[in-house]
Scaffold this active site. Structure first.
Site, PDB file in Angstrom:
ATOM      1  N   GLY B 114      58.674  46.939  43.566  1.00  0.00           N
ATOM      2  CA  GLY B 114      58.799  46.365  42.221  1.00  0.00           C
ATOM      3  C   GLY B 114      59.554  45.050  42.123  1.00  0.00           C
ATOM      4  O   GLY B 114      59.807  44.558  41.021  1.00  0.00           O
ATOM      5  N   GLY B 116      58.608  42.062  42.912  1.00  0.00           N
ATOM      6  CA  GLY B 116      57.755  40.995  42.388  1.00  0.00           C
ATOM      7  C   GLY B 116      57.787  40.980  40.864  1.00  0.00           C
ATOM      8  O   GLY B 116      57.877  39.918  40.242  1.00  0.00           O
ATOM      9  N   TYR B 147      49.298  40.528  37.793  1.00  0.00           N
ATOM     10  CA  TYR B 147      49.684  39.723  36.635  1.00  0.00           C
ATOM     11  C   TYR B 147      49.141  40.306  35.334  1.00  0.00           C
ATOM     12  O   TYR B 147      49.796  40.292  34.301  1.00  0.00           O
ATOM     13  CB  TYR B 147      49.232  38.269  36.813  1.00  0.00           C
ATOM     14  CG  TYR B 147      50.052  37.543  37.854  1.00  0.00           C
ATOM     15  CD1 TYR B 147      51.408  37.298  37.642  1.00  0.00           C
ATOM     16  CD2 TYR B 147      49.509  37.131  39.055  1.00  0.00           C
ATOM     17  CE1 TYR B 147      52.182  36.649  38.593  1.00  0.00           C
ATOM     18  CE2 TYR B 147      50.269  36.481  40.019  1.00  0.00           C
ATOM     19  CZ  TYR B 147      51.604  36.246  39.784  1.00  0.00           C
ATOM     20  OH  TYR B 147      52.373  35.622  40.729  1.00  0.00           O
TER      21      TYR B 147
END
Lengths: 166, 166
Positions: B114, B116, B147
């Site tokens: 996590g 990122g 994203y």
């Protein structure tokens, strides 16, 4: 109306800065000039951007954004007293590895005669002179073909653009 | 190995600058810190970027590009003597209307927990504090889902990304 011969190198540099260049024009009655140095009247700039359909942005923020913009290109219709802004493009970026093009506009009454292509050519050449290796932009659906015809690669290696709004 | 309690606000500010913030970590044995101010060893940065599979770029150009970068975020594994760079992201832009994210990297041995997401959260929050209204990026096919899950809009209104190479 002035004749093309009045636009001497001296006039060009004095009114538009040393990186100015004449833009090819199909109408011999007018002189068009690219400039990186002639300062913008923000009201005139916003009128241009609105004329091509972009939503109005607070003037104070536009001024700040322009102050922090890597490259600003104005396309001016020359007049010895009142040059008029008929095109615009700007780039953000680090000026070395990356530059990104924003706010490309040609005033509607000057569209359709290739000025958009000349504007991009001048912009890309200016970035190349800086040493930028890669230029990027986010193309509206309506101008994807325009950029593709000029040698831009669309979604290279399957890249997708992503936007995040504050 | 140091315990988490050693990372006082004073240590945090002194080693990483006043905008530093601890990054949540699933491993209590290590402290991770976001910093905008701690300077990078360019060799270490390039090693990180190479570790995630990016091609090497000339050091001189990377240095110049960083000098002209709006926001640089380092994710550091804290050590009182030798903090190690385990994550990175940077943004270009005018800092007002537009910012674009580049070079997002988490070192492979720190991936999958996590970080990122935390890195992007910290980056977006920093841009928001600047007042940036819209953030953009070009997502590799492999990270498009990443994203999208975090609230980014892909190809809004049919936008396509376009790249031009000098």
């Amino acid at each position: 109306m002035i004749s093309s011969s009045s636009l001497t190198p001296e006039v060009l540099e004095q009114a538009y800065g040393h990186r100015a260049r004449e833009c090819p024009s199909s109408n011999e009655q007018i002189n068009l000039v690219f400039s990186q140095d002639r300062s913008f009247d923000l009201v005139e700039l916003e009128q241009l951007l609105e004329a091509v359909g972009w939503s109005r942005r607070p003037m104070r923020r536009v001024r700040l954004a322009l102050d922090h913009t890597l490259l600003k290109v104005g396309l001016w219709r020359h007049d010895p007293l009142f040059p008029r802004l008929v095109g615009f493009a700007r780039c953000t970026g680090d000026g070395v590895l990356e530059a990104t093009v924003w706010d490309v506009a040609i005033h509607p009454i000057y569209q359709g005669v290739g000025l958009g292509k000349h504007l991009m050519d001048y912009t890309l050449e200016s970035l190349k002179e800086m040493g930028v290796k890669r230029v990027t932009l986010f193309a509206d659906p309506g101008v994807v073909d325009f950029y593709e015809r000029q040698g831009w690669t669309l979604e290279p290696d399957g890249h997708k653009c992503a936007f995040w709004y504050a």
